[in-house]
Enzyme design. Structure first.
Site, PDB file in Angstrom:
ATOM      1  CD  GLU A 210      -2.300  -1.382   2.827  1.00 15.97           C
ATOM      2  OE1 GLU A 210      -2.998  -2.372   3.059  1.00 15.97           O
ATOM      3  OE2 GLU A 210      -2.026  -0.507   3.691  1.00 15.97           O
ATOM      4  CE  LYS A 212       5.662   5.270   6.582  1.00 19.42           C
ATOM      5  NZ  LYS A 212       5.143   6.608   6.913  1.00 19.42           N
ATOM      6  NE  ARG A 217      -2.520   4.327  11.929  1.00 12.15           N
ATOM      7  CZ  ARG A 217      -1.674   3.419  12.404  1.00 12.15           C
ATOM      8  NH1 ARG A 217      -0.407   3.746  12.621  1.00 12.15           N
ATOM      9  NH2 ARG A 217      -2.081   2.193  12.657  1.00 12.15           N
ATOM     10  NE  ARG A 232       1.757   8.004  15.749  1.00 11.38           N
ATOM     11  CZ  ARG A 232       2.257   7.148  14.864  1.00 11.38           C
ATOM     12  NH1 ARG A 232       2.100   7.364  13.578  1.00 11.38           N
ATOM     13  NH2 ARG A 232       2.923   6.089  15.254  1.00 11.38           N
ATOM     14  CD  GLU A 261      -0.973   8.030   7.555  1.00 12.59           C
ATOM     15  OE1 GLU A 261      -0.753   9.246   7.404  1.00 12.59           O
ATOM     16  OE2 GLU A 261      -0.259   7.287   8.242  1.00 12.59           O
ATOM     17  NE  ARG A 367       7.912   0.907  16.548  1.00 14.89           N
ATOM     18  CZ  ARG A 367       7.516   2.000  15.892  1.00 14.89           C
ATOM     19  NH1 ARG A 367       7.492   1.995  14.569  1.00 14.89           N
ATOM     20  NH2 ARG A 367       7.146   3.085  16.548  1.00 14.89           N
ATOM     21  CE  LYS A 373       8.816   3.031  10.061  1.00 16.43           C
ATOM     22  NZ  LYS A 373       8.403   4.104  10.996  1.00 16.43           N
TER      23      LYS A 373
END
Length: 503
Positions: A210, A212, A217, A232, A261, A367, A373
């Site tokens: 996808e 970025k 966020r 976020r 986003e 995470r 990313k």
């Protein structure tokens, strides 16, 4: 329990880099608490009030007695009761009544208690990235496995409430926490990948690739006609983004939770600078700047929670209700298709791509490697530890930044380099105005900061070095932008920096 014991525990936790010692110190105080003391103490040791922000600033605290008490006497109950009373005062004469209550409280505090309390009341208490450490301590004190405590916290977003559940009801109470539409959950986070090929190969090709985006966020909750939008950091911004509220209220569903986003676009459809998007979240919103949502996940749809469902199922749910607002992405592309999508993202003005495992559940607040990313250059989100006064053209400005990576064990950030490259005149002025508000100490050359501010740094690589405590140094680091949407707890870890070492 005496408040002085909480202050001493906070000091002990801050004095060590050892995660084990931190957890042990927190556990020791938690097991001594009365049931009614658990919620406020966990909040205080996490750097906040259980009542939330109560509108107390330095002006209100101007009348505190000059001489501290000699002997600790304030209890946890005393302090929590006073804060509750102060929070409930309103109307004519409220400022004077607040000052009177606080002056009476401070008259009974010792010097150490006063320092802690001042910083706690003003939101200036920096406890570092302690959430993970506190979660482990709660589990240890309640004699429970860590994982249900972590999951309950990720779903509730509130450590004090999680602690109360752990002590009162054990695992059964913790597993009762569910995704609740209208209450934000902590967002799933991505790890940096060395390259697109590495990410695609590691996840076996069973991925979604996808765009970025260089946006902010958001997490959007809808229950009937009621829509709430959160950042976020779980801060509600519903009133600042009416166009997002209206759009989600018009989608063909009755209840939903979307992750995504939002960003502002130019007339040609390219992303505006990140700072312009973030300006919409402030008190003085730039309402003429239209925000566009791009969703990449669906955590709940029409009564069905999807947190534990694989990403492929969550994307299918998103496609059913918001196909026009999905972030551009490809399902199971081959390596050539993934590379083309990466190039297309860059050509459109975006940061790169995200590569996500289609089999992975939504790991709220975690995470991991299920989301990776990929950017054309190495970037790190680092904590600003200080800044040196400039010279030459930069005389009078705070310039050369001291940069630190997050300690995954909850200690203070670990310094990994310095840079003044990339700082515009506007940023130099902003730093010089803003940094004194975060000042911890200073000498003739440097202003040292509390670990509040996160800055995105672009770099060519990392090398082994004995110059800095982490044993690493950034190569050709330059400032891209500040990240007001991120806290120090969301900065990259020293492990992420170490992963960029060659070979």
């Amino acid at each position: 329990m005496l408040f002085s014991q909480i202050v001493a525990t906070s000091r002990d936790v801050g004095a060590t880099r050892s995660r084990k010692v931190k957890v042990g110190a927190l556990r020791e105080v938690l097991i001594q608490l009365e049931p009614a003391e658990v919620e406020p103490v966990v909040a205080w040791l996490s750097g906040e009030l259980r009542q939330g922000r109560i509108g107390i600033g330095w002006r209100t605290l101007g009348d505190i007695p000059a001489t501290p008490a000699d002997v600790p006497a304030v209890t946890v109950s005393d302090l929590d009761g006073t804060v509750t009373a102060v929070a409930g005062i309103s109307g004519s004469g409220s400022a004077a009544r607040r000052r009177k209550l606080l002056a009476d409280l401070f008259a009974r505090t010792t010097a150490d208690e006063r320092d802690f309390l001042l910083r706690l009341l003003t939101g200036d208490l920096r406890q570092g990235a302690l959430e993970g450490v506190m979660t482990d301590a709660i589990a240890a004190a309640a004699d429970l496995p860590v994982e249900p405590v972590r999951r309950a916290f990720m779903l509730s977003g509130r450590l004090p409430a999680t602690a109360v559940a752990a002590f009162d009801g054990g695992v059964d109470a913790l597993t009762a926490f569910r995704l609740e539409v209208g209450r934000p959950v902590r967002p799933m986070l991505a790890s940096p990948a060395e390259s697109l090929t590495d990410a695609w190969t590691e996840l076996g090709g069973d991925v979604s690739v996808e765009y970025k985006l260089d946006g902010a966020r958001i997490q959007v909750h809808r229950n009937g006609d009621d829509v709430h939008v959160f950042t976020r950091t779980l801060r509600e911004i519903t009133g600042s983004v009416p166009e997002l509220v209206e759009l989600v209220a018009g989608l063909p569903c009755t209840s939903a939770v979307f992750d995504g986003e939002t960003l502002a676009l130019t007339d040609s459809g390219r992303p505006r600078p990140f700072q312009e998007t973030m300006s919409r979240f402030g008190a003085e919103s730039a309402r003429d700047l239209l925000l566009h949502p791009y969703f990449f996940d669906c955590l709940h749809l029409d009564g069905v929670d999807l947190l534990d469902a694989p990403l492929e199922e969550r994307l299918a749910a998103l496609e059913r209700v918001a196909p026009q607002h999905r972030i551009p992405g490809l399902i199971r592309p081959d390596s050539d298709g993934a590379a083309t999508h990466f190039d297309d993202a860059l050509a459109a003005g975006h940061e790169g791509v995200m590569v996500k495992s289609l089999a992975a559940p939504y790991a709220a607040g975690r995470r991991g490697r299920a989301w990776q990313k990929v950017k054309p250059e190495h970037t790190l989100d680092l904590v600003v530890l200080g800044a040196e006064w400039g010279y030459g053209r930069r005389t009078g400005y705070l310039s050369n930044l001291h940069l630190g990576a997050r300690d995954p064990d909850g200690g203070e950030p670990i310094m990994v380099g310095k840079t003044f490259k990339g700082l515009t005149d506007a940023l130099l002025q902003w730093q010089t105005d803003e940094f004194p508000r975060h000042e911890r100490d200073r000498d003739d050359h440097t202003v040292y900061l509390h670990p509040d501010l996160v800055v995105e740094i672009e770099l060519d690589g990392v090398q082994v070095s004995t110059r800095y405590p982490g044993g690493l140094a950034l190569r050709f680091a330059r400032v891209l932008r500040y990240r007001p949407d991120k806290t120090a707890a969301e900065a990259d870890t020293i492990d992420a920096v170490r992963a960029l070492l060659p070979g």
